[in-house]
Design a protein around this motif. Structure first.
Motif, PDB file in Angstrom:
ATOM      1  N   UNK A  98      40.877  14.125   8.048  1.00 40.30           N
ATOM      2  CA  UNK A  98      39.433  13.911   8.119  1.00 40.30           C
ATOM      3  C   UNK A  98      38.663  15.221   8.235  1.00 40.30           C
ATOM      4  N   UNK A  99      39.325  16.286   8.687  1.00 33.97           N
ATOM      5  CA  UNK A  99      38.666  17.587   8.845  1.00 33.97           C
ATOM      6  C   UNK A  99      39.189  18.630   7.865  1.00 33.97           C
ATOM      7  N   UNK A 100      40.118  18.239   7.002  1.00 31.85           N
ATOM      8  CA  UNK A 100      40.783  19.207   6.124  1.00 31.85           C
ATOM      9  C   UNK A 100      39.804  19.890   5.176  1.00 31.85           C
ATOM     10  N   UNK A 101      38.871  19.149   4.599  1.00 30.14           N
ATOM     11  CA  UNK A 101      37.945  19.723   3.636  1.00 30.14           C
ATOM     12  C   UNK A 101      37.077  20.802   4.266  1.00 30.14           C
ATOM     13  N   UNK A 102      36.646  20.579   5.493  1.00 31.13           N
ATOM     14  CA  UNK A 102      35.841  21.585   6.195  1.00 31.13           C
ATOM     15  C   UNK A 102      36.651  22.860   6.418  1.00 31.13           C
ATOM     16  N   UNK A 103      37.927  22.692   6.740  1.00 27.85           N
ATOM     17  CA  UNK A 103      38.776  23.869   6.929  1.00 27.85           C
ATOM     18  C   UNK A 103      38.981  24.609   5.612  1.00 27.85           C
ATOM     19  N   UNK A 104      39.175  23.865   4.530  1.00 31.41           N
ATOM     20  CA  UNK A 104      39.352  24.489   3.206  1.00 31.41           C
ATOM     21  C   UNK A 104      38.128  25.329   2.842  1.00 31.41           C
ATOM     22  N   UNK A 105      36.942  24.834   3.177  1.00 33.94           N
ATOM     23  CA  UNK A 105      35.713  25.585   2.909  1.00 33.94           C
ATOM     24  C   UNK A 105      35.680  26.889   3.706  1.00 33.94           C
ATOM     25  N   UNK A 106      36.156  26.837   4.950  1.00 28.52           N
ATOM     26  CA  UNK A 106      36.224  28.052   5.772  1.00 28.52           C
ATOM     27  C   UNK A 106      37.210  29.047   5.169  1.00 28.52           C
ATOM     28  N   UNK A 107      38.368  28.555   4.786  1.00 26.35           N
ATOM     29  CA  UNK A 107      39.395  29.434   4.204  1.00 26.35           C
ATOM     30  C   UNK A 107      38.916  30.059   2.895  1.00 26.35           C
ATOM     31  N   UNK A 108      38.250  29.263   2.050  1.00 28.74           N
ATOM     32  CA  UNK A 108      37.739  29.781   0.776  1.00 28.74           C
ATOM     33  C   UNK A 108      36.637  30.816   0.997  1.00 28.74           C
ATOM     34  N   UNK A 109      35.781  30.564   1.981  1.00 25.99           N
ATOM     35  CA  UNK A 109      34.707  31.521   2.291  1.00 25.99           C
ATOM     36  C   UNK A 109      35.283  32.864   2.728  1.00 25.99           C
ATOM     37  N   UNK A 110      36.352  32.815   3.529  1.00 24.95           N
ATOM     38  CA  UNK A 110      36.993  34.050   3.956  1.00 24.95           C
ATOM     39  C   UNK A 110      37.629  34.781   2.773  1.00 24.95           C
ATOM     40  N   UNK A 111      38.293  34.039   1.892  1.00 25.12           N
ATOM     41  CA  UNK A 111      38.935  34.657   0.726  1.00 25.12           C
ATOM     42  C   UNK A 111      37.916  35.328  -0.190  1.00 25.12           C
ATOM     43  N   UNK A 112      36.710  34.797  -0.239  1.00 22.52           N
ATOM     44  CA  UNK A 112      35.658  35.411  -1.041  1.00 22.52           C
ATOM     45  C   UNK A 112      35.065  36.633  -0.338  1.00 22.52           C
ATOM     46  N   UNK A 113      34.985  36.576   0.985  1.00 21.68           N
ATOM     47  CA  UNK A 113      34.372  37.662   1.747  1.00 21.68           C
ATOM     48  C   UNK A 113      35.296  38.864   1.883  1.00 21.68           C
ATOM     49  N   UNK A 114      36.550  38.619   2.159  1.00 25.35           N
ATOM     50  CA  UNK A 114      37.482  39.693   2.520  1.00 25.35           C
ATOM     51  C   UNK A 114      37.553  40.850   1.511  1.00 25.35           C
ATOM     52  N   UNK A 115      37.772  40.591   0.198  1.00 22.30           N
ATOM     53  CA  UNK A 115      37.968  41.719  -0.710  1.00 22.30           C
ATOM     54  C   UNK A 115      36.713  42.556  -0.976  1.00 22.30           C
ATOM     55  N   UNK A 116      35.542  41.985  -0.754  1.00 24.27           N
ATOM     56  CA  UNK A 116      34.305  42.686  -1.103  1.00 24.27           C
ATOM     57  C   UNK A 116      33.518  43.183   0.097  1.00 24.27           C
ATOM     58  N   UNK A 117      34.010  42.903   1.313  1.00 26.95           N
ATOM     59  CA  UNK A 117      33.183  43.084   2.503  1.00 26.95           C
ATOM     60  C   UNK A 117      32.761  44.537   2.729  1.00 26.95           C
ATOM     61  N   UNK A 118      33.619  45.489   2.393  1.00 27.46           N
ATOM     62  CA  UNK A 118      33.297  46.900   2.631  1.00 27.46           C
ATOM     63  C   UNK A 118      32.358  47.474   1.579  1.00 27.46           C
ATOM     64  N   UNK A 119      32.020  46.653   0.591  1.00 27.07           N
ATOM     65  CA  UNK A 119      31.120  47.104  -0.473  1.00 27.07           C
ATOM     66  C   UNK A 119      29.783  46.364  -0.444  1.00 27.07           C
ATOM     67  N   UNK A 120      29.615  45.498   0.553  1.00 32.23           N
ATOM     68  CA  UNK A 120      28.350  44.773   0.680  1.00 32.23           C
ATOM     69  C   UNK A 120      27.304  45.644   1.365  1.00 32.23           C
ATOM     70  N   UNK A 121      26.057  45.200   1.290  1.00 36.64           N
ATOM     71  CA  UNK A 121      25.029  45.833   2.109  1.00 36.64           C
ATOM     72  C   UNK A 121      25.225  45.382   3.550  1.00 36.64           C
ATOM     73  N   UNK A 122      24.651  46.124   4.481  1.00 32.85           N
ATOM     74  CA  UNK A 122      24.761  45.768   5.897  1.00 32.85           C
ATOM     75  C   UNK A 122      24.202  44.372   6.155  1.00 32.85           C
ATOM     76  N   UNK A 123      23.072  44.093   5.527  1.00 35.27           N
ATOM     77  CA  UNK A 123      22.413  42.802   5.735  1.00 35.27           C
ATOM     78  C   UNK A 123      23.240  41.652   5.159  1.00 35.27           C
ATOM     79  N   UNK A 124      23.796  41.855   3.962  1.00 34.12           N
ATOM     80  CA  UNK A 124      24.583  40.795   3.317  1.00 34.12           C
ATOM     81  C   UNK A 124      25.859  40.518   4.103  1.00 34.12           C
ATOM     82  N   UNK A 125      26.497  41.580   4.598  1.00 39.59           N
ATOM     83  CA  UNK A 125      27.714  41.408   5.384  1.00 39.59           C
ATOM     84  C   UNK A 125      27.427  40.612   6.656  1.00 39.59           C
ATOM     85  N   UNK A 126      26.365  40.985   7.349  1.00 40.43           N
ATOM     86  CA  UNK A 126      26.013  40.299   8.593  1.00 40.43           C
ATOM     87  C   UNK A 126      25.724  38.822   8.319  1.00 40.43           C
ATOM     88  N   UNK A 127      24.959  38.550   7.274  1.00 35.15           N
ATOM     89  CA  UNK A 127      24.582  37.168   6.974  1.00 35.15           C
ATOM     90  C   UNK A 127      25.798  36.317   6.610  1.00 35.15           C
TER      91      UNK A 127
END
Length: 326
Positions: A98-127
């Motif tokens: 019942x909660x698996x989809x919410x977890x998948x969204x969290x995992x996918x969000x992290x996978x998108x954030x991780x490789x690009x995080x050091x190249x974002x603007x300060x504001x975009x990273x924080x948000x």
């Protein structure tokens, strides 16, 4: 034996067997419910660890993007820790569809954030970090509500509110303040926008901790009265008071940050650790109470099995007697 006596004997046996079986089913349902609650407690604890790591990552990246390159190695190590935590949670969520989809969204969000995080603007990273942390917070609340712990006499609503709502909210406000303050210290300047954000977060932290203290004062229950919980709560108050004073003296009332980023990060982390120590203490108390309930439910289930067996013997004897009369 007269026919009517044997029939009455059989009828009594059927009623007794049915009642015994229903009792057994109810106690099995209770067992499964308690096991489910313990599993929910296990998942929320793992999500809390993930939240802690995401908050640390946000603060470290803020320092890096504001010019403190010494955080780069720490960021890489922490990213590996987050990946491992997500792998652990993947296994745990297989039992919580019942909660698996919410977890998948969290995992996918992290996978998108991780490789690009050091190249974002300060504001975009924080948000993006804040959005991810907010999603984790929402999932913790959803799972806590799904567990229905508030329906247990051992876990009154006031305690649930403190543990799974107010403490994580307070931690997130402190985590955001850590990221902004560490970034200010790394940049070596105090922008007016950052000062406004910190002032807002200080108000939010104070209001949240006041609600925690009010909730503990209004809850005359053994959980909150636990000595370890009280000590952890007192430590939180001391840490938060010191942290707010630190922000005001080192960042808000000076033209230039009067503290280096690592020191500020560590000070904020100590405050966050005190929050999570209180959370952990509450979790231990809840787990202990549920384990006691589970042990009691197991004993009753075993008793109900014995009653079912006796009732089946009674029913068998009744059938034999009725058949003999016929």
């Amino acid at each position: 034996m007269p026919d009517y006596v044997s029939v009455l004997f059989l009828l009594a046996a059927v009623i007794a067997s049915t009642a015994a079986f229903m009792c057994y089913k109810n106690r099995q349902t209770r067992l499964e419910h308690l096991r489910g609650q313990l599993h929910c407690l296990e998942i929320t604890g793992a999500l809390k660890n993930l939240l802690t790591q995401i908050q640390q990552h946000r603060g470290m990246v803020s320092a890096y993007l504001n010019g403190d390159l010494s955080f780069k190695y720490k960021i890489t190590v922490l990213q590996s820790d987050i990946d491992r935590q997500l792998d652990q949670l993947s296994g745990q969520f297989k039992r919580s569809p019942e909660s698996l989809q919410s977890f998948v969204e969290i995992r996918d969000a992290w996978k998108q954030l991780q490789p690009s995080v050091l190249h974002l603007t300060k504001e975009a990273s924080f948000e993006r970090h804040c959005l991810l942390a907010g999603t984790i917070l929402n999932l913790i609340r959803d799972i806590a509500e799904h567990s229905q712990l508030h329906q247990e006499s051992i876990c009154p609503f006031s305690f649930i509110e403190i543990l799974w709502h107010l403490l994580p909210d307070t931690a997130e406000a402190i985590g955001q303040a850590r990221a902004i303050g560490t970034g200010m210290a790394a940049a070596g300047r105090c922008r007016i926008t950052d000062r406004i954000k910190l002032g807002f977060l200080i108000t939010r932290i104070r209001q949240a901790i006041e609600r925690v203290e009010a909730g503990m004062g209004n809850a005359n229950i053994s959980m909150v009265a636990d000595n370890s919980f009280q000590q952890a709560s007192a430590a939180v108050h001391v840490h938060i008071t010191g942290f707010i004073s630190h922000i005001e003296q080192k960042l808000l009332t000076v033209d230039k940050p009067a503290i280096d980023p690592t020191t500020f990060f560590d000070t904020a982390t100590g405050t966050l650790n005190s929050i999570f120590a209180l959370y952990d203490q509450g979790e231990v108390i809840t787990n202990h109470a549920l384990q006691n309930q589970l042990a009691s439910a197991r004993r009753r289930s075993n008793q109900s099995i014995a009653i079912v067996l006796v009732s089946l013997v009674f029913l068998t004897v009744s059938l034999v007697l009725t058949h003999g009369v016929a």
